[in-house]
Design an enzyme around this catalytic site. Structure first.
Site, short mmCIF file in Angstrom:
data_model
loop_
_atom_site.label_atom_id
_atom_site.label_comp_id
_atom_site.label_asym_id
_atom_site.label_seq_id
_atom_site.Cartn_x
_atom_site.Cartn_y
_atom_site.Cartn_z
N ILE A 110 -18.96 84.22 62.25
CA ILE A 110 -20.24 84.83 62.62
C ILE A 110 -21.09 83.86 63.43
O ILE A 110 -20.93 82.64 63.32
CB ILE A 110 -20.99 85.30 61.34
CG1 ILE A 110 -22.21 86.15 61.69
CG2 ILE A 110 -21.38 84.11 60.47
CD1 ILE A 110 -22.86 86.82 60.49
N CYS A 111 -21.95 84.42 64.26
CA CYS A 111 -22.94 83.68 65.03
C CYS A 111 -22.28 82.76 66.06
O CYS A 111 -21.62 83.22 66.98
CB CYS A 111 -23.86 82.90 64.08
SG CYS A 111 -25.33 82.22 64.86
N ALA A 112 -22.44 81.45 65.92
CA ALA A 112 -21.83 80.53 66.87
C ALA A 112 -20.33 80.36 66.66
O ALA A 112 -19.59 80.03 67.59
CB ALA A 112 -22.51 79.16 66.75
#
Length: 206
Positions: A110-112
């Site tokens: 998730i995210c980066a």
């Protein structure tokens, strides 16, 4: 099901611990693993991006001993830019994610982490995926080479403005605000829709 959550200094707390919480509520066997980095002072204590210390279930050495011959059903890499960079530097994390992917186990980020960790491992090749806004434009920077990036990301399709994307055994999420929906997708995949609905009702989700 057995679930591995890799934690490295700089991880995003909401993104990491929301799935841990919901997966455990769903009855899954979840192990948090402390990934060594230059800033780590204790083999179990990992410091989040907002300076929240978390005591992992396993040190990396214990993880290697217990899971050297076993592939967990779910392997998850949380975001947080520094945390994702530290995960990407870990050969143990990279090797285990690739092994899990080759075995068609669920791998999630998730995210980066999709752009920083998964891109350089080649697990997004031919996949639909998402990540933190605009980071999809910098995958070559994280992989380190434009030609290699084009090879590792061949036929992949990035999706904007969605909380998560599931493509086969690969689940990617957008960011901290999507952590709950992302976590509930992991619950659905590991425990089924009936359990997912029970967890959703019990936690009074919107």
């Amino acid at each position: 099901m057995k679930c591995i959550v890799f934690l490295a200094d700089g991880f995003e707390e909401i993104e990491a611990l929301t799935p841990v919480d919901y997966l455990r509520r769903a009855g899954q066997e979840v192990y948090t693993v402390a990934v060594p980095s230059k800033t780590m002072n204790d083999p179990y204590i990992v410091i989040g991006s907002h300076k929240i210390p978390v005591i992992a279930d396993l040190s990396m050495e214990e993880f290697k001993e217990q899971f050297s011959d076993e592939i967990a059903d779910l392997v998850f890499c949380p975001g947080g830019m520094v945390g994702s960079q530290n995960l990407a530097l870990s050969k143990e994390v990279g090797d285990y994610v690739k092994k899990a992917n080759n075995s068609k186990k669920i791998i999630a980020a998730i995210c980066a982490a999709p752009a920083v960790v998964f891109a350089k491992l080649g697990v997004l090749q031919g996949r639909n995926w998402t990540c933190y806004p605009n980071m999809e434009q910098d995958t070559a920077q994280y992989v380190g080479d434009m030609a290699l990036t084009e090879k590792l990301m061949k036929n992949s399709t990035h999706h904007r403005n969605v909380p998560f994307v599931t493509d086969g055994n690969v689940v990617t999420g957008r960011g901290a605000g999507a952590a709950e929906e992302f976590a509930m997708e992991l619950v659905r995949l590991t425990a089924g829709e009936e359990t997912q609905l029970k967890v959703k009702a019990a936690t009074v989700q919107r």
